[in-house]
Design an enzyme around this catalytic site. Structure first.
Site, PDB file in Angstrom:
ATOM      1  N   HIS A   1       1.321   4.667  -2.538  1.00  0.00           N
ATOM      2  CA  HIS A   1       0.917   5.618  -3.565  1.00  0.00           C
ATOM      3  C   HIS A   1       2.301   6.288  -4.020  1.00  0.00           C
ATOM      4  O   HIS A   1       2.832   7.139  -3.274  1.00  0.00           O
ATOM      5  CB  HIS A   1       0.013   6.721  -3.113  1.00  0.00           C
ATOM      6  CG  HIS A   1      -1.414   6.027  -2.793  1.00  0.00           C
ATOM      7  ND1 HIS A   1      -2.508   5.769  -3.519  1.00  0.00           N
ATOM      8  CD2 HIS A   1      -1.873   5.385  -1.519  1.00  0.00           C
ATOM      9  CE1 HIS A   1      -3.262   5.102  -2.658  1.00  0.00           C
ATOM     10  NE2 HIS A   1      -2.988   5.251  -1.490  1.00  0.00           N
TER      11      HIS A   1
ATOM     12  N   HIS B   1      -9.510   0.540  -1.839  1.00  0.00           N
ATOM     13  CA  HIS B   1      -9.689   1.347  -0.411  1.00  0.00           C
ATOM     14  C   HIS B   1     -11.092   1.185   0.015  1.00  0.00           C
ATOM     15  O   HIS B   1     -11.926   1.455  -0.404  1.00  0.00           O
ATOM     16  CB  HIS B   1      -9.098   2.762  -0.679  1.00  0.00           C
ATOM     17  CG  HIS B   1      -7.614   3.051  -0.752  1.00  0.00           C
ATOM     18  ND1 HIS B   1      -6.930   2.344  -1.751  1.00  0.00           N
ATOM     19  CD2 HIS B   1      -6.873   4.080  -0.392  1.00  0.00           C
ATOM     20  CE1 HIS B   1      -5.760   2.728  -1.802  1.00  0.00           C
ATOM     21  NE2 HIS B   1      -5.653   3.666  -0.943  1.00  0.00           N
TER      22      HIS B   1
ATOM     23  N   HIS C   1       0.814  -1.223  -0.068  1.00  0.00           N
ATOM     24  CA  HIS C   1       0.035  -0.095  -0.185  1.00  0.00           C
ATOM     25  C   HIS C   1       1.015   1.141  -0.122  1.00  0.00           C
ATOM     26  O   HIS C   1       1.004   1.931   0.978  1.00  0.00           O
ATOM     27  CB  HIS C   1      -0.756   0.032   1.174  1.00  0.00           C
ATOM     28  CG  HIS C   1      -2.010   1.075   1.063  1.00  0.00           C
ATOM     29  ND1 HIS C   1      -3.182   0.844   1.935  1.00  0.00           N
ATOM     30  CD2 HIS C   1      -1.777   2.256   0.710  1.00  0.00           C
ATOM     31  CE1 HIS C   1      -3.848   1.991   1.717  1.00  0.00           C
ATOM     32  NE2 HIS C   1      -3.280   2.757   1.016  1.00  0.00           N
TER      33      HIS C   1
ATOM     34  N   ASP D   1       1.667   4.108   3.042  1.00  0.00           N
ATOM     35  CA  ASP D   1       0.549   4.807   2.155  1.00  0.00           C
ATOM     36  C   ASP D   1       1.162   6.009   1.278  1.00  0.00           C
ATOM     37  O   ASP D   1       1.503   5.890   0.202  1.00  0.00           O
ATOM     38  CB  ASP D   1      -0.405   5.219   3.327  1.00  0.00           C
ATOM     39  CG  ASP D   1      -1.746   5.688   2.756  1.00  0.00           C
ATOM     40  OD1 ASP D   1      -1.914   5.756   1.302  1.00  0.00           O
ATOM     41  OD2 ASP D   1      -2.664   6.223   3.761  1.00  0.00           O
ATOM     42  N   ASP D   2       1.280   6.983   1.946  1.00  0.00           N
ATOM     43  CA  ASP D   2       2.052   8.280   1.333  1.00  0.00           C
ATOM     44  C   ASP D   2       2.884   8.671   2.142  1.00  0.00           C
ATOM     45  O   ASP D   2       2.727   9.860   3.061  1.00  0.00           O
ATOM     46  CB  ASP D   2       0.757   9.375   1.039  1.00  0.00           C
ATOM     47  CG  ASP D   2      -0.472   8.948   0.303  1.00  0.00           C
ATOM     48  OD1 ASP D   2      -0.393   9.076  -1.338  1.00  0.00           O
ATOM     49  OD2 ASP D   2      -1.183   8.622   1.002  1.00  0.00           O
TER      50      ASP D   2
ATOM     51  N   GLU E   1     -11.389   2.975   5.896  1.00  0.00           N
ATOM     52  CA  GLU E   1     -10.527   4.059   6.500  1.00  0.00           C
ATOM     53  C   GLU E   1     -11.261   5.107   7.037  1.00  0.00           C
ATOM     54  O   GLU E   1     -11.327   5.181   8.341  1.00  0.00           O
ATOM     55  CB  GLU E   1      -9.555   4.836   5.304  1.00  0.00           C
ATOM     56  CG  GLU E   1      -8.532   5.917   5.875  1.00  0.00           C
ATOM     57  CD  GLU E   1      -7.816   6.608   4.666  1.00  0.00           C
ATOM     58  OE1 GLU E   1      -6.843   7.291   5.061  1.00  0.00           O
ATOM     59  OE2 GLU E   1      -8.231   6.359   3.633  1.00  0.00           O
TER      60      GLU E   1
END
Length: 356
Positions: A37, A215, A35, A296-297, A218
């Site tokens: 991005h 996704h 996961h 994630d980011d 969340e």
């Protein structure tokens, strides 16, 4: 129940590992990241470098001013800055440079395999051809294999705040380069954009043989997870932390070993949990879910994969060496690779534990 369990010697080593040596194990052990991005790995320094190179004017005076804006209150407040940062990506070399920077950091964190999300609509809406995006990313993926020893694959994500029609157009436009990516996913603003909105385009993607991820859970409710399972037929749930609000859903996820790609520092930064000490990762593992740790980011949320591991384990003393092993093993179990490759990485994990 997980199909993987540590050998007796590894189990003894895990149980005997002193707490003070746990951070070293977290950093040393091989792991997969499922996961991530790629646009969310775009560091402020690289944003400003590309902006200058491409003649893009940013609404921030400096790297420091941009970093200071990373005070998010929810998912949407993050996405507003995320899309502004992506505006500097215009040429194939830009996409290569962004992906290569992430893959170098992944190698330093002992990530042996990464399945990387990319958002073509973020770029094609700005007039950047799909070919430019995919070829730049693919170049980095191949170079990482030969120069860094990191296995990587790409997953095309649809932006859920856009229409299903636009997702269909994106999928069809991507088909000439279908051998460059292995799956499709669903990301961007969750609230108000349920998985059901994209049922038909995901059916098309399955017909084409792509892996399916999405996704859900969340910020959105557990019902979004159920929709992703029943309507999109997803093979992984990205995030999924709100599943614990529905006991029936938890039982279903546990029985099917449905992977949950959990992102602790992201959850903290976007106020899903007020503190890391309140994160429900231990509870997810305790009920037998196939959870794993991801970044994630990372450029926006304060850390790449090892930072997520180290800070999360420091905040949650109920997580120990056994859970570290399980999270890494779960990441291999959930990856879209052969059983032989998974077995190879699990062996590497055992070697890492025994040498920790």
């Amino acid at each position: 129940m997980s199909p993987y369990a540590p050998s007796e010697s590894v189990a003894r080593a895990l149980d005997a590992l002193p707490r003070e040596r746990l951070p070293a194990l977290l950093r040393l052990m091989p792991k997969a990241e499922l996961h991530i991005h790629i646009e969310g790995s775009l560091e402020p320094e690289l944003i400003f470098k590309l902006a200058q190179r491409n003649g893009v004017t940013l609404p921030y005076a400096s790297v420091e001013a941009l970093r200071a804006a990373y005070a998010f209150t929810d998912l949407q407040s993050f996405l507003d800055i995320y899309y502004a940062g992506a505006s500097v990506l215009l040429k194939e070399a830009d996409f290569f440079e962004m992906a290569w920077a992430y893959l170098e950091r992944a190698a330093a964190d002992n990530v042996v395999h990464a399945e990387i999300f990319f958002d073509p609509q973020t770029h094609t809406e700005r007039g950047v051809p799909f070919e430019t995006v995919i070829l730049g990313l693919d170049h980095a993926v191949h170079r990482a294999h030969t120069e860094l020893g990191v296995s990587a694959r790409l997953i095309l994500c649809f932006l859920r705040h856009l229409s299903e029609e636009d997702a269909f157009k994106t999928l069809e436009a991507a088909l000439p380069w279908r051998h460059h990516f292995i799956g499709v996913g669903l990301d961007s603003s969750e609230m108000g954009f349920p998985p059901a909105k994209f049922e038909r385009v995901f059916a098309r993607a399955r017909e084409l043989g792509f892996h399916i991820v999405a996704h859900a859970g969340e910020e959105g409710p557990p019902a979004y997870i159920t929709e992703a399972l029943d309507l999109l037929h997803t093979e992984r749930i990205d995030h999924g932390v709100r599943c614990l609000e529905d006991a029936g859903l938890v039982a279903r996820l546990a029985a099917s070993r449905m992977p949950l790609t959990v992102c602790p520092l992201s959850n903290l930064k976007l106020c899903v949990f007020k503190t890391l000490a309140e994160h429900n990762l231990p509870a997810l593992l305790d009920v037998g879910l196939c959870a794993m740790v991801n970044s994630d980011d990372p450029a926006y949320f304060g850390g790449y994969l090892n930072q997520n591991f180290v800070e999360t384990f420091a905040a949650l003393p109920q997580l120990g060496a056994r859970q570290a092993w399980q999270l890494a093993a779960n990441s291999f179990e959930a990856s879209f690779v052969s059983d032989e490759q998974k077995a190879h990485w699990l062996h590497q994990l055992e070697v890492a534990v025994l040498s920790a």
